[in-house]
Design a protein around this motif. Structure first.
Motif, short mmCIF file in Angstrom:
data_model
loop_
_atom_site.label_atom_id
_atom_site.label_comp_id
_atom_site.label_asym_id
_atom_site.label_seq_id
_atom_site.Cartn_x
_atom_site.Cartn_y
_atom_site.Cartn_z
N TYR A 142 0.84 -1.19 0.00
CA TYR A 142 0.00 0.00 0.00
C TYR A 142 0.88 1.25 0.00
N ASP A 143 0.30 2.40 -0.31
CA ASP A 143 0.99 3.66 -0.06
C ASP A 143 1.32 3.67 1.44
N THR A 144 2.59 3.87 1.78
CA THR A 144 3.03 3.68 3.15
C THR A 144 3.72 4.93 3.68
N VAL A 145 3.40 5.26 4.93
CA VAL A 145 3.96 6.43 5.60
C VAL A 145 4.65 5.96 6.88
N TRP A 146 5.88 6.44 7.09
CA TRP A 146 6.59 6.16 8.34
C TRP A 146 6.63 7.44 9.17
N ASN A 147 6.37 7.32 10.45
CA ASN A 147 6.42 8.47 11.35
C ASN A 147 7.87 8.93 11.56
N ASP A 148 8.04 10.05 12.25
CA ASP A 148 9.38 10.49 12.62
C ASP A 148 10.02 9.43 13.51
N HIS A 149 11.20 8.97 13.13
CA HIS A 149 11.91 7.95 13.90
C HIS A 149 13.40 8.05 13.62
N SER A 150 14.18 7.35 14.37
CA SER A 150 15.63 7.31 14.12
C SER A 150 16.15 5.93 14.51
N HIS A 151 17.27 5.56 13.90
CA HIS A 151 17.85 4.23 14.09
C HIS A 151 19.12 4.30 14.94
N PRO A 152 19.42 3.22 15.66
CA PRO A 152 20.68 3.19 16.41
C PRO A 152 21.88 2.88 15.52
N PHE A 153 21.62 2.59 14.24
CA PHE A 153 22.66 2.25 13.27
C PHE A 153 22.54 3.17 12.06
N HIS A 154 23.59 3.21 11.25
CA HIS A 154 23.52 3.95 10.00
C HIS A 154 22.68 3.15 9.00
N GLU A 155 22.11 3.87 8.01
CA GLU A 155 21.23 3.21 7.06
C GLU A 155 21.48 3.75 5.66
N VAL A 203 19.84 6.59 -7.30
CA VAL A 203 20.39 7.43 -6.24
C VAL A 203 19.71 7.09 -4.92
N GLY A 204 20.51 6.60 -3.98
CA GLY A 204 20.01 6.26 -2.66
C GLY A 204 20.28 7.38 -1.68
N LEU A 205 20.10 7.09 -0.39
CA LEU A 205 20.29 8.09 0.64
C LEU A 205 20.96 7.45 1.85
N TRP A 206 22.04 8.07 2.30
CA TRP A 206 22.72 7.66 3.53
C TRP A 206 22.08 8.40 4.69
N MET A 207 21.59 7.64 5.70
CA MET A 207 20.94 8.22 6.86
C MET A 207 21.78 7.89 8.09
N PRO A 208 22.51 8.86 8.64
CA PRO A 208 23.35 8.57 9.80
C PRO A 208 22.53 8.14 11.01
N ALA A 209 23.13 7.32 11.85
CA ALA A 209 22.46 6.86 13.07
C ALA A 209 21.97 8.04 13.89
N GLY A 210 20.77 7.89 14.46
CA GLY A 210 20.22 8.92 15.32
C GLY A 210 19.55 10.08 14.63
N THR A 211 19.51 10.08 13.29
CA THR A 211 18.90 11.18 12.54
C THR A 211 17.39 11.00 12.50
N LEU A 212 16.65 11.95 13.05
CA LEU A 212 15.19 11.86 13.05
C LEU A 212 14.67 12.11 11.65
N HIS A 213 13.89 11.16 11.12
CA HIS A 213 13.37 11.29 9.76
C HIS A 213 12.04 10.55 9.64
N SER A 214 11.28 10.93 8.65
CA SER A 214 10.05 10.22 8.30
C SER A 214 10.16 9.80 6.85
N GLY A 215 9.17 9.07 6.34
CA GLY A 215 9.27 8.59 4.97
C GLY A 215 7.92 8.26 4.38
N VAL A 216 7.89 8.18 3.06
CA VAL A 216 6.70 7.75 2.32
C VAL A 216 7.15 6.90 1.14
N ALA A 217 6.31 5.95 0.76
CA ALA A 217 6.59 5.11 -0.41
C ALA A 217 5.27 4.76 -1.07
N ALA A 218 5.26 4.73 -2.40
CA ALA A 218 4.07 4.37 -3.15
C ALA A 218 3.89 2.86 -3.18
#
Length: 274
Positions: free
Chosen positions: A48-61, A85-100
């Motif tokens: 489904y069209d998917t939304v992620w809330n603001d969150h952060s990881h203990p690891f890099h992504e 083109v991907g995206l490097w997300m450093p550990a602890g960075t607060l971010h949200s996301g969406v995907a179709a």
């Protein structure tokens, strides 16, 4: 999870068909959770069209897509993530996301204590054929320990910020935010910077300076990035290239194709469902 009416045959919850899923994830500080891996892969096709809330990881992504497109949002910055083109997300960075719906998401998690970050801030990464090959190799279940360690070392060696990124920075000032909201609502709006300056009661030079200061780019380039991001969303839903070109404000599909390739490194057809 948000629910709405969809065509017959779609899954249902409580008598209503699901069209969008909202996922809630925790916010972790860097290294807050022990991660016994150096690099760990992840893959999912979102139904489904998917939304992620603001969150952060203990690891890099490292985020990218096998097909389709998704977006990651950090504050006022919106990155579109593609197969190229991907995206490097450093550990602890607060971010949200969406995907179709139908997007094939790919990710690799990098242990916070076992790998160094290539950047202290989110940064685009070109998914080169070599990098893709190495990441695919790490997904082989029978890969021997020594081979895995050598492959992980190569991945860390070739990871580097990309020369381009599909990034939109949202201005927040009372002068520019109404313009930004209008363009994002209707990327086909063909009003020029001069038109917008007249509408806001300022001179074109004032608007140019303000746009550069708040977004880091010119008004024309900013509009081009917004149009590319919007176009990707339409293409992944199966829109024809000609219809997308008109929807996002180009007078011909050839002009749209050229602008799209400059922004994404791919042709519009690369994002249409096969």
């Amino acid at each position: 999870m948000r629910e709405a009416d969809t065509p017959a045959g779609s899954p249902t919850t409580g008598g209503r068909r699901v069209t969008q899923e909202t996922r809630t994830l925790p916010a972790h500080a860097p290294g807050a959770v022990e991660t016994p891996f150096v690099i760990q892969g992840y893959e999912e096709v979102v139904a489904y069209d998917t939304v992620w809330n603001d969150h952060s990881h203990p690891f890099h992504e490292l985020l990218w897509n096998e097909r389709g497109a998704s977006s990651a949002i950090v504050g006022s910055r919106i990155w579109t993530i593609t197969p190229a083109v991907g995206l490097w997300m450093p550990a602890g960075t607060l971010h949200s996301g969406v995907a179709a719906a139908g997007t094939c998401l790919r990710a690799c998690f990098f242990g916070f204590r076992t790998t160094a970050s290539i950047s202290d801030a989110p940064v685009a990464v070109e998914i080169t054929p070599l990098l893709r090959l190495l990441l695919e190799r790490l997904g082989e279940p029978e890969l021997r320990r020594a081979s895995r360690a050598a492959t992980e070392a190569l991945v860390l060696d070739v990871l580097a910020p990309a020369p381009r990124e599909l990034l939109v920075r949202l201005p927040s000032s009372p002068l520019l935010r109404p313009i930004a909201d209008a363009v994002r609502e209707d990327p086909g709006d063909r009003r020029t910077l001069t038109d917008w300056a007249a509408a806001r009661g300022v001179g074109p030079r004032t608007l140019t300076r303000a746009f550069t200061a708040e977004t880091g780019t010119s008004f024309a380039r900013w509009v081009g990035a917004v149009r590319a991001q919007h176009a990707i969303g339409l293409l992944t839903r199966g829109w024809e290239v000609e219809a997308v070109a008109e929807q996002v404000g180009y007078r011909s599909s050839s002009a749209f194709g050229a602008a799209f390739r400059r922004a994404t490194g791919l042709t519009p057809g690369a994002f249409r469902p096969s």
